[in-house]
Motif scaffolding. Structure first.
Motif, PDB file in Angstrom:
ATOM      1  N   UNK A 266     -21.152 -21.656  -9.484  1.00 48.10           N
ATOM      2  CA  UNK A 266     -21.162 -20.614  -8.453  1.00 48.10           C
ATOM      3  C   UNK A 266     -20.048 -19.634  -8.749  1.00 48.10           C
ATOM      4  N   UNK A 267     -20.192 -18.415  -8.242  1.00 50.70           N
ATOM      5  CA  UNK A 267     -19.091 -17.455  -8.373  1.00 50.70           C
ATOM      6  C   UNK A 267     -18.240 -17.507  -7.105  1.00 50.70           C
ATOM      7  N   UNK A 268     -16.941 -17.702  -7.280  1.00 52.77           N
ATOM      8  CA  UNK A 268     -16.011 -17.759  -6.136  1.00 52.77           C
ATOM      9  C   UNK A 268     -14.776 -16.898  -6.440  1.00 52.77           C
ATOM     10  N   UNK A 269     -13.888 -16.753  -5.454  1.00 55.69           N
ATOM     11  CA  UNK A 269     -12.646 -16.008  -5.686  1.00 55.69           C
ATOM     12  C   UNK A 269     -11.777 -16.780  -6.681  1.00 55.69           C
ATOM     13  N   UNK A 270     -10.939 -16.071  -7.405  1.00 56.81           N
ATOM     14  CA  UNK A 270     -10.114 -16.751  -8.416  1.00 56.81           C
ATOM     15  C   UNK A 270      -8.679 -16.263  -8.419  1.00 56.81           C
ATOM     16  N   UNK A 271      -7.790 -17.190  -8.761  1.00 60.55           N
ATOM     17  CA  UNK A 271      -6.357 -16.879  -8.834  1.00 60.55           C
ATOM     18  C   UNK A 271      -6.002 -16.572 -10.287  1.00 60.55           C
ATOM     19  N   UNK A 272      -5.420 -15.403 -10.540  1.00 54.93           N
ATOM     20  CA  UNK A 272      -5.015 -15.014 -11.902  1.00 54.93           C
ATOM     21  C   UNK A 272      -3.506 -15.084 -11.994  1.00 54.93           C
ATOM     22  N   UNK A 273      -3.040 -15.781 -12.968  1.00 50.45           N
ATOM     23  CA  UNK A 273      -1.604 -15.954 -13.113  1.00 50.45           C
ATOM     24  C   UNK A 273      -0.913 -14.591 -13.249  1.00 50.45           C
ATOM     25  N   UNK A 274       0.120 -14.419 -12.509  1.00 48.43           N
ATOM     26  CA  UNK A 274       0.881 -13.173 -12.589  1.00 48.43           C
ATOM     27  C   UNK A 274       0.237 -12.008 -11.859  1.00 48.43           C
TER      28      UNK A 274
END
Lengths: 360, 334
Positions: A266-274
């Motif tokens: 599934x596509x969900x929100x994501x945390x990107x480092x920095x």
């Protein structure tokens, strides 16, 4: 093409770029492999200083969130598992250390190259729980999906996937929506385009009116991309888009791979480092395959850990700064003791700038 | 004989002596070894000697093109060779993990014997320890070696224009180990370049006055070795990427893994710095040595005023710095 013709064409294109660029032109190469090849070929030393090649957020290790590494370490400490991982994740630091340090303490961490080796590993070690760290972009997503599906078909019950798979389009939207991004053209990631198709990147000029080209990874591919972009930029052809990597990339991409991705994730929100949270920018294992999801199989604390590295990786990933403009570069942050994520992976912009030295 | 090495094989008693006789004496047999007690005594010639030691902990123990035993003999022989010495005698110390497969131990000993036989080197003293399971990983081997300096060779100060020869394709050992370690399924004949280099030194005899320095690019590969030479010489190095010999399969595998052949260990190659006037002649003779057909002149030393760095002209004519290895190379994600 013969080597001689290749060389002649290269020289012709490079001379062309240098003649056309009378003002500063900033081109972002999104993919880490492109960044590495540009440095390896010493391309910057052949181009006029007016051409600024900026590295984008396309190094998977660099954008993997700190929290993720902490989860892995927590699972390693709480449960008797073997962790299987791609090599360049080993050195990445979370808030509590790195996998390399855990391996040094005697924890079971193994570097593998293909997720498909996991199936054999799980079958051979039935009594052992194996957690695979599924990290990457659309490029690694299909092979991870295939491993999950194969495990399901074969009824394997000792294999889990801790995924952190990011999507390219949402991060590019994020960069392009920044009012002061100053990017004149994009070299789109060839590997992601192989899977998603060149059409996946057409929004760059359709919505943001910036020229873009899908390129391969040979010197001639990259130079041709720069030539094409500079020509469009100079002639102010904002709607220009080209697929210069047709030998691998079709407009629609690899259908089988995309069907696999859709079936498993599934596509969900994501945390990107920095960078932080970006809407709909990450893939999560679907409910149907939930028993393979390490996040569900193992209990991990889900608290937000804020780790400030004090470096400029965010601005570097977004094309606003070059590695050398970061105050920590080289002396305090280097491949032996990386502080920021861009120094960790061999494809990170800072590690590349450190290793190859941009100007000679 | 047991089929596994047991702790009692290391107790210093009857079983130790059996292990030594059945494996090591059998394969390393020579009078000096067999007749010695705690040390081997031999006649010295009165020339200059070279002495070196190295420990081997490679994983996997067996790899295409060799095993830890062959590596342990070649490694020490080659360290003597780069000092300009003809290798004469070796010692070898084994630290063996309890439960180690006896057949594999013998296989390792056989390849050590073969390498010694080919090079005329003798193992004249040794030591065996067996440790509890888990205390070492299979087997560790230490070898020390003594050699006699050939034609009173000594390294010399490096001048502008001195040429850099590599005796064959680079990165083959390191790539082979990476393929084995990461379980990459490749079809092809990639194998370690692990081999003794004493025959190359013999070929260099007529040119010994023109040889400035020799070094084997083992850990850290060609790039790291050149940076070490640079430290000693105080001069910058100009490399030409397109002439550096790298086998096609080595190139492709490293592209796939995201690794760089310049940083992979070579175990049967030597960097030779030669006076510019003799460089082509030396190269011609080296190319006639077995396994050195691809030897090449890959660069030269710069004048003392220029920055002391290894600078490479890339395949497309760009320039970049080639630094030493910092941290292990790890394969990338995609």
């Amino acid at each position: 093409m013969s080597r001689k013709m290749d060389k002649d064409l290269l020289t012709h294109l490079i001379n062309g770029v240098n003649a056309m660029a009378t003002e500063e032109i900033k081109i972002m190469e999104v993919c880490g492999t492109h960044t590495q090849m540009i440095a390896k070929f010493g391309l910057r030393t052949l181009l006029t200083p007016k051409i600024k090649l900026l590295s984008g957020p396309g190094c998977p290790v660099c954008v993997t969130e700190e929290k993720y590494i902490d989860w892995v370490i927590e699972i390693l400490n709480k449960y008797n598992v073997t962790v299987a991982t791609f090599g360049d994740l080993m050195r990445v630091r979370g808030g509590r250390g790195s996998l390399l340090e855990e391996k040094g303490k005697g924890k079971n961490v193994r570097v593998i190259y293909s997720p498909l080796d996991l199936i054999e590993m799980a079958e051979k070690n039935r009594g052992k729980q194996i957690v695979f760290l599924g990290v990457g972009f659309e490029t690694t997503a299909p092979i991870i999906a295939l491993a999950i599906k194969t495990a399901s078909v074969k009824g394997i019950d000792n294999l889990y996937f801790l995924t952190s798979i990011k999507l390219m389009a949402p991060i590019l939207h994020y960069i392009l929506q920044e009012a002061n991004h100053q990017i004149h053209g994009f070299i789109c990631p060839g590997h992601v385009a192989t899977i998603k198709g060149s059409d996946y990147f057409k929004f760059i000029n359709r919505e943001y009116h910036i020229p873009a080209a899908v390129c391969g990874f040979e010197a001639i591919d990259i130079v041709a991309g720069v030539y094409y972009l500079v020509k469009q930029i100079v002639q102010r052809k904002e709607e220009a888009f080209a697929n210069l990597y047709k030998r691998c990339v079709s407009p629609q991409g690899n259908r089988t791979a995309n069907v696999l991705i859709e079936e498993v994730f599934n596509i969900v929100d994501g945390e990107w480092r920095g960078i932080g949270n970006i809407e709909n920018s990450s893939l999560q294992i679907k409910e149907k395959y939930a028993r393979f999801d390490a996040r569900k199989a193992f209990v991990v604390e889900n608290q937000q850990v804020k780790v400030s590295m004090g470096c400029d990786c965010k601005d570097i990933l977004l094309g606003k700064k070059t590695p050398k403009e970061c105050k920590l570069f080289k002396d305090r942050c280097n491949p032996m003791g990386p502080l920021g994520p861009c120094m960790v992976s061999t494809e990170g912009a800072c590690a590349i700038a450190y290793r190859y030295g941009e100007e000679v | 004989m047991n089929d596994k090495v047991m702790l009692r094989h290391g107790d210093g008693g009857k079983h130790t002596s059996l292990l030594i006789k059945d494996i090591f004496y059998k394969h390393f047999h020579n009078d000096m070894l067999v007749n010695s007690l705690d040390a081997s005594v031999f006649d010295g010639n009165h020339g200059r000697l070279a002495f070196t030691t190295d420990s081997f902990v490679v994983k996997p123990l067996v790899f295409p093109g060799g095993n830890i035993g062959k590596l342990a003999v070649c490694g020490t022989i080659n360290d003597l060779v780069t000092a300009g010495a003809k290798p004469l005698y070796l010692s070898c110390g084994f630290i063996i993990e309890e439960g180690f497969d006896m057949e594999l131990l013998e296989k390792i000993a056989v390849s050590m014997r073969e390498t010694c036989r080919r090079t005329g080197v003798k193992i004249i003293t040794g030591d065996t320890k067996v440790v509890e399971k888990g205390a070492v990983d299979g087997v560790f081997i230490n070898t020390s070696g003594i050699g006699g300096l050939q034609a009173n060779y000594q390294s010399k100060s490096i001048q502008e224009g001195d040429q850099i020869i590599i005796t064959g394709g680079i990165g083959e050992h390191g790539t082979t180990i990476a393929v084995e370690r990461y379980g990459i399924k490749v079809e092809g004949n990639i194998k370690s370049d692990c081999r003794p280099l004493n025959h190359v030194l013999e070929k260099l005899n007529p040119y010994i006055g023109s040889i400035k320095l020799m070094k084997d690019p083992t850990r850290g590969g060609l790039a790291t070795a050149l940076n070490e030479i640079l430290e000693v010489s105080g001069r910058g190095i100009q490399l030409l990427e397109k002439v550096i010999p790298i086998a096609g399969e080595v190139k492709s595998i490293n592209e796939l893994l995201g690794l760089d052949p310049l940083y992979h260990a070579c175990e049967g190659r030597m960097i030779i710095v030669v006076d510019t006037e003799k460089a082509k002649e030396v190269l011609g003779d080296i190319r006639r040595c077995e396994g050195c057909e691809d030897a090449a002149i890959i660069g030269s030393f710069l004048s003392a005023g220029l920055p002391s760095k290894v600078v490479m002209e890339t395949v497309i004519g760009g320039r970049r710095i080639v630094g030493p290895l910092e941290g292990d190379m790890l394969p990338r994600i995609c």
